[in-house]
Scaffold this motif. Sequence first.
Motif: not given
Length: 243
Positions: A102-108, A130-133
């Motif tokens: 993984s190398d970035h979070g979500w564009n929420t 939980s979401i990666f940001v």
Amino acid sequence: MTKLSVNINKIATLRNSRGGNNPDLVKMALDAENFGTDGITVHPRPDERHIRYQDVYDLKPVLTTELNIEGNSREQKFVDLVLDIKPHQVTLVPDATGQLTSDHGWNTIQHKDYLKDIIRVFKTAGIRVSIFVDPDTRMVEGAAAVETDRIELYTEAYARNFTANREAAIAPYVKAAEKARELGLGLNAGHDLDLNNLNYFSQQIPWLDEVSIGHALICDALYLGFENTIQLYKRQLIMRSGL
């Protein structure tokens, strides 16, 4: 106190490199619990190059701490697995198929509608989401808007810049963490946290709920031993300035 969840993907990678069941992934997970970890994290990928889907089924009935399943929710097989297993937490990461790590979070903001729908699917099943940001207050605000329970701050940039200037490295994470607390979101963190940078991170954000650590912890265990390493990481989470 901030909880430590041990990511056991690298143990599965070692096992898979020779076939068979050495090291025994389930036994290693149970040992991690006995050695003091607060949870186990797995991140199954479609090619099963480390964690296999069957591993998750083998782990669920025997673990006594929290199970966190990370993965790409755009893969239907992953969604089906999570809904079948019903872990304590699912962490959604915006991985591309075949991505190394993984190398970035979500564009929420951009993915608001999708995230809101998929989060509802898991929450309806009684699973904490939980979401990666990335450490961006706009993305944190977007995370609150899609009604996730927690965010996981992607900490690679912090780890990369820590040695050169730790105050500058932590600054955007503190802002993002403060925004999450203001909006009532739970807070996790992970990626490249290690024995050198974890304590400072936890000192600056003492309301952190959980960290998920795999690669560095398993590497350290080669030199320091598995039990000792888990205890050293937990110690970083309770040490505070002046104590």
